[in-house]
Design a protein around this motif. Structure first.
Motif, PDB file in Angstrom:
ATOM      1  N   TYR A 127      34.144  88.468 -94.376  1.00 27.85           N
ATOM      2  CA  TYR A 127      35.272  87.545 -94.173  1.00 27.85           C
ATOM      3  C   TYR A 127      36.177  87.527 -95.403  1.00 27.85           C
TER       4      TYR A 127
ATOM      5  N   ARG B  28      40.921  83.517 -95.881  1.00 19.97           N
ATOM      6  CA  ARG B  28      41.396  82.656 -94.796  1.00 19.97           C
ATOM      7  C   ARG B  28      40.244  82.100 -93.968  1.00 19.97           C
ATOM      8  N   HIS B  29      39.159  82.861 -93.851  1.00 18.50           N
ATOM      9  CA  HIS B  29      38.035  82.456 -93.008  1.00 18.50           C
ATOM     10  C   HIS B  29      36.762  82.251 -93.843  1.00 18.50           C
ATOM     11  N   TRP B  30      36.925  81.721 -95.050  1.00 21.65           N
ATOM     12  CA  TRP B  30      35.778  81.553 -95.934  1.00 21.65           C
ATOM     13  C   TRP B  30      34.716  80.635 -95.324  1.00 21.65           C
ATOM     14  N   GLN B  31      35.141  79.640 -94.543  1.00 20.05           N
ATOM     15  CA  GLN B  31      34.167  78.718 -93.956  1.00 20.05           C
ATOM     16  C   GLN B  31      33.233  79.434 -92.981  1.00 20.05           C
ATOM     17  N   ALA B  32      33.725  80.484 -92.328  1.00 20.62           N
ATOM     18  CA  ALA B  32      32.882  81.228 -91.398  1.00 20.62           C
ATOM     19  C   ALA B  32      31.732  81.906 -92.131  1.00 20.62           C
ATOM     20  N   ASP B  33      31.990  82.391 -93.349  1.00 21.56           N
ATOM     21  CA  ASP B  33      30.900  83.017 -94.096  1.00 21.56           C
ATOM     22  C   ASP B  33      29.853  81.984 -94.505  1.00 21.56           C
TER      23      ASP B  33
ATOM     24  N   ALA C 104      29.764  81.094 -86.509  1.00 19.60           N
ATOM     25  CA  ALA C 104      30.790  81.545 -87.446  1.00 19.60           C
ATOM     26  C   ALA C 104      32.042  81.990 -86.712  1.00 19.60           C
TER      27      ALA C 104
ATOM     28  N   VAL D 120      35.942  80.185 -87.320  1.00 17.45           N
ATOM     29  CA  VAL D 120      37.214  80.821 -87.670  1.00 17.45           C
ATOM     30  C   VAL D 120      38.392  79.984 -87.187  1.00 17.45           C
ATOM     31  N   HIS D 121      38.200  79.248 -86.095  1.00 17.58           N
ATOM     32  CA  HIS D 121      39.290  78.494 -85.486  1.00 17.58           C
ATOM     33  C   HIS D 121      39.234  76.992 -85.809  1.00 17.58           C
TER      34      HIS D 121
ATOM     35  N   HIS E 155      38.975  74.059 -88.840  1.00 18.11           N
ATOM     36  CA  HIS E 155      39.127  73.798 -90.260  1.00 18.11           C
ATOM     37  C   HIS E 155      38.999  72.300 -90.515  1.00 18.11           C
TER      38      HIS E 155
END
Length: 329
Positions: free
Chosen positions: A139, A142-147, A260, A264-265, A267
């Motif tokens: 990732y 932009r998509h750090w939370q998914a990791d 995860a 991505v969608h 936040h």
């Protein structure tokens, strides 16, 4: 070889002194460092590197735009010759000359043919060797939370010797983030944000090559790291840890990957809490400072300078400054 983790003390933090925010004209000063002249350097979401002269008895704050990376600058390291190392989440590891204009020098933009897509933080040894991190192979920023949700364990700690090739020192880190050398350069420590710990890799002495934990079981997500003149390692805790996420990290990998994809969608808003910790060379907590209900959210960096703490944030429109309290008894 790994050694037994050193747990953090599970106590309530002491009050973080009131914060004074300085707006700098750009969003998200994610990392903060101080140059040899006592000026704060930070990179912002508009791709600029800014230099801030803090207010003093003879005048107010001054903000200068000194470089543009063309991407999203994150971790910084001020070099003795006045140049600046920049981890750009989109462009890789860069070196810039403040105020000179022109394109940054790209030091590393791929490793073994794989693009360096999420370069996070960097530190330099006295001989010019660079240690730097990439948060994830899966990732981007932009998509750090998914990791964090997937718990992918694809972060890396790397080394670049002068005139050499990039070496991968550790390649299974949980969101590799801040990086710092011990004062004597005997070890390098890296923040594993997704594992709530600072991992240490010994570089010299009889334990050279040994990986262990400098401090573990932290009460939040450690982000950027810095080292004070007295050897204290500072980390910002970007957010407090939660029991549901701790439990979720023990779920099967397929479940985490599916979650995860959804993350991505989504936040979720950052909690209005600020917390920083100071850690001695042996892993003992020297400072644990927090403040709830603060207007300054998601503290991602902290730097000690002349009796003050300087804070940066991925979200806020400026840096924050507060007095440095005495060490904990």
């Amino acid at each position: 070889m790994r050694r037994t983790p050193a747990p953090a003390r599970r106590t309530e933090p002491r009050p973080l002194p009131p914060l004074r925010m300085l707006r700098i004209g750009g969003p998200g000063p994610e990392d903060v460092v101080v140059d040899s002249a006592g000026r704060v350097l930070t990179g912002t979401g508009d791709g600029l590197i800014r230099r801030i002269t803090l207010p003093g008895p003879r005048g107010g704050a001054r903000v200068e735009e000194i470089a543009r990376t063309g991407g999203r600058p994150l971790g910084l390291e001020a070099l003795p010759d006045g140049r600046l190392l920049v981890c750009d989440a989109e462009r890789g590891l860069l070196r810039v000359t403040p105020g000179a204009g022109g394109e940054p020098e790209v030091l590393v933009d791929s490793v073994a043919g794989v693009p360096l897509r999420f370069c996070s933080n960097v530190t330099a040894a006295a001989d010019g060797t660079l240690y730097f991190t990439a948060a994830s192979l899966r990732y981007g920023l932009r998509h750090w939370q998914a990791d964090i949700v997937e718990h992918s364990g694809t972060g890396r700690l790397m080394r670049l010797r002068p005139g050499g090739e990039t070496e991968v020192l550790l390649d299974d880190l949980q969101f590799a983030n801040g990086v710092v050398l011990a004062a004597d350069e005997s070890y390098v420590a890296v923040a594993e944000t997704g594992a709530y710990r600072l991992t240490r890799l010994w570089l010299t002495g009889p334990r050279s090559g040994v990986r262990d934990t400098l401090i573990g079981d932290l009460p939040g997500f450690p982000d950027n790291l810095s080292r004070s003149a007295t050897g204290t390692i500072w980390t910002a805790l970007a957010a407090p840890r939660t029991a549901p996420l701790d439990q979720f990290h023990r779920a099967p990998a397929a479940v985490r990957r599916a979650a995860a994809a959804a993350a991505v969608h989504v936040h979720p808003p950052a909690r209005r809490v600020a917390r920083v910790m100071g850690i001695g060379p042996g892993g003992r907590v020297t400072h644990d400072l927090g403040r709830h209900g603060t207007g300054y959210r998601m503290v991602t960096s902290v730097y000690e300078h002349e009796g003050t703490l300087i804070l940066g944030s991925l979200l806020e429109p400026g840096i924050a400054v507060c007095d440095l309290p005495p060490c904990a008894p």
